[in-house]
Design an enzyme around this catalytic site. Structure first.
Site, PDB file in Angstrom:
ATOM      1  N   LYS A 110      16.367  -1.384  10.870  1.00 28.51           N
ATOM      2  CA  LYS A 110      15.647  -0.699  11.953  1.00 28.51           C
ATOM      3  C   LYS A 110      16.611  -0.233  13.053  1.00 28.51           C
ATOM      4  CE  LYS A 110      11.364  -1.714  10.440  1.00 28.51           C
ATOM      5  NZ  LYS A 110      11.737  -2.274   9.127  1.00 28.51           N
TER       6      LYS A 110
HETATM    7  C1  LIG Z   1      11.371  -2.138   7.828  1.00 24.05           C
HETATM    8  C2  LIG Z   1      12.127  -2.783   6.741  1.00 24.05           C
HETATM    9  C3  LIG Z   1      11.999  -2.383   5.399  1.00 24.05           C
HETATM   10  C4  LIG Z   1      11.029  -1.309   4.966  1.00 24.05           C
HETATM   11  O1  LIG Z   1      11.417  -0.021   5.375  1.00 24.05           O
HETATM   12  P1  LIG Z   1      10.359   1.165   5.393  1.00 24.05           P
HETATM   13  O2  LIG Z   1      11.068   2.310   6.014  1.00 24.05           O
HETATM   14  O3  LIG Z   1       9.211   0.671   6.238  1.00 24.05           O
HETATM   15  O4  LIG Z   1       9.948   1.417   3.990  1.00 24.05           O
HETATM   16  C5  LIG Z   1      12.770  -3.029   4.437  1.00 24.05           C
HETATM   17  N1  LIG Z   1      13.606  -4.034   4.774  1.00 24.05           N
HETATM   18  C6  LIG Z   1      13.748  -4.444   6.041  1.00 24.05           C
HETATM   19  C7  LIG Z   1      14.678  -5.574   6.334  1.00 24.05           C
HETATM   20  C8  LIG Z   1      13.030  -3.845   7.075  1.00 24.05           C
HETATM   21  O5  LIG Z   1      13.185  -4.283   8.335  1.00 24.05           O
END
Ligand SMILES: *Cc1c(COP(=O)(O)O)cnc(C)c1O
Length: 494
Positions: A110
């Site tokens: 993120k």
């Molecule tokens: C948010 C997140 C995901 C999923 O990503 P998306 O863009 O929502 O598909 C996968 N792994 C981690 C560690 C995340 O924080």
């Protein structure tokens, strides 16, 4: 480049307006009216720094930003906050290349988007003559909260308020939020569960009287939701970067196709890979990996999306999702940008929890392959990879590795594959250590982290050390019904 809603209600919106609005007024998502292509050959882009490459990619989408504005946003985002100047290193292990997206402030992917979004927002506000203080409100079940706090920390003209369920996030996640140093950051524990906190935030956004009263005091509320185009587009960059790294390392020849495998929740990360493909990166298959909440696996297999099923709690919580919001953008493209059709399917999702795409739409999505991993498999994958290579991955990345291994074995497709590695194993130390056959379920999470560090031979990231030593700064605990009061308190009481 202009943006329009996937549901037809808004069109001709500039990038900066789309970033400020987040969601379109009709509930749809903003999409660029065409998908642009890269302005320079990949062999040339491969030689650029992450920051220069980020500019080359983003300038194709954010065309109402000046070069200086965009370069400033990028410089503020991808700086020493990251613990490597490569920002998103690619690591070859076993049968794949792991694209490590966890070198930012909160050691999860993120950060890649949330470190630039605040700067894009502030610049967008200035461009649209908005003088108000931008206040970001968000409810979190753990991960997004700290990433948003860290992203907005001390960005002038912004304030970030995070609500999390009291006793409903891990000890480590709670400490991460409560020790955040940014002077414009606020966190409040709410007596209730995550859904209560989320509903409370939605109610605040829907309270027009409250919005008016804030506006009179020079404040506008906004969200940092993952459907914001200002989060999606920066994620395209690292797929172009990964391809360049493969070229530079001599792992592939110019023009050679690669596959991409992404552990998926809200469908943002994998959609960014799809955008990269459209921009000109030779991507063959996009392997969409789910945990036991495998709505997307079933969708790609059958063409029917159905959220009517039990919601399972897994060791990869950021993928525990039954409604993958960003999928709406692929649906929209797959029906030839038919806004009526998109709106109809999304209405079915809302009222029935399900919809089916046409045969033609399903064919359009043939580049996507779905697959899912069980909890047992995730654990085994972490253990096996560590045994064979010494490399330790987190449970989200292990979902992707499991699904990729199965895809490769079943299809015989040995195309070189990039796996998006979305979190540092230190972020999920108890689960990872347990998977490695040690006692990860001790009360003292820092003892678990120490053992993981010794076992993996990797020093703990700064994000972890900070949580050990930084003083607690956020102490608010409140009731759901008082959330507006808490917001006012944070914003106006000195
Ligand atoms: C948010 C997140 C995901 C999923 O990503 P998306 O863009 O929502 O598909 C996968 N792994 C981690 C560690 C995340 O924080």
């Amino acid at each position: 480049m202009l943006y329009s809603s996937t549901r037809g209600g808004e069109a001709g919106i500039t990038a900066s307006q789309a970033i400020l609005k987040g969601l379109a007024a009709d509930g749809g998502l903003f999409m660029p009216e065409t998908l642009p292509t890269l302005g320079k050959p990949l062999t040339e882009l491969a030689r650029m720094s992450y920051q220069d490459l980020a500019y080359e990619v983003m300038k194709e989408f954010f065309t109402d930003f000046t070069e200086q504005e965009l370069r400033d946003c990028i410089a503020h985002a991808y700086d020493a906050k990251f613990d490597t100047d490569r920002i998103a290193p690619l690591v070859k292990k076993d049968n794949a290349y792991f694209l490590e997206l966890f070198h930012g402030k909160t050691i999860a992917f993120k950060d890649m988007a949330l470190s630039i979004l605040p700067h894009l927002m502030v610049t967008s506000a200035r461009k649209n003559h908005c003088q108000d203080r931008i206040v970001i409100l968000t409810a979190t079940s753990g991960d997004t909260g700290k990433a948003a706090m860290a992203g907005f920390a001390d960005v002038p003209g912004t304030e970030i308020i995070v609500f999390y369920p009291y006793g409903g996030v891990s000890k480590f996640q709670e400490l991460q939020m409560r020790t955040e140093k940014g002077r414009n950051t606020h966190a409040a524990a709410i007596r209730g569960n995550f859904d209560d906190a989320q509903t409370g935030v939605k109610q605040i956004f829907g309270d027009h009287e409250f919005a008016e009263s804030l506006k009179e005091r020079g404040v506008v509320l906004s969200s940092a939701n993952s459907i914001n185009i200002g989060r999606l587009i920066p994620q395209v960059v690292y797929y172009v970067y990964a391809y360049g790294q493969l070229l530079n390392a001599g792992e592939i020849e110019a023009g050679e196709a690669i596959n991409v495998c992404v552990p998926t929740g809200n469908f943002g990360n994998i959609l960014a890979a799809y955008f990269a493909k459209h921009m000109g990166v030779p991507v063959a298959k996009l392997v969409c990996a789910s945990n036991e909440n495998k709505v997307l696996t079933d969708f790609f297999a059958t063409g029917s999306y159905d959220r009517n099923r039990p919601f399972l709690l897994t060791s990869s919580p950021s993928m525990d999702i039954l409604i993958s919001s960003n999928l709406e953008r692929l649906i929209y493209l797959s029906c030839g940008r038919d806004t009526g059709k998109t709106a109809e399917l999304m209405e079915n999702l809302k009222t029935k929890g399900a919809y089916s795409v046409t045969e033609e739409m399903k064919r359009f999505m043939e580049d996507f392959v779905g697959g899912s991993a069980s909890e047992q498999e995730v654990s085994e994958t972490i253990c096996t990879l560590q045994k064979n290579t010494g490399y330790v991955i987190d449970p989200h990345t292990a979902v992707a590795k499991t699904v990729y291994d199965r895809y490769r074995a079943e299809s015989g497709d040995t195309t070189k594959t990039v796996i998006a590695s979305t979190a540092s194993p230190f972020k999920f130390a108890p689960v990872v250590l347990t998977a490695l056959g040690r006692n990860g379920k001790r009360d003292d999470v820092f003892a678990v982290i120490d053992e993981l560090s010794a076992l993996s031979g990797v020093a703990e990231p700064k994000a972890v050390s900070e949580v050990r030593t930084d003083p607690i700064r956020h102490n608010t605990i409140g009731e759901i019904r008082d959330m507006e009061g808490i917001v006012e308190n944070f914003l106006f009481k000195m």
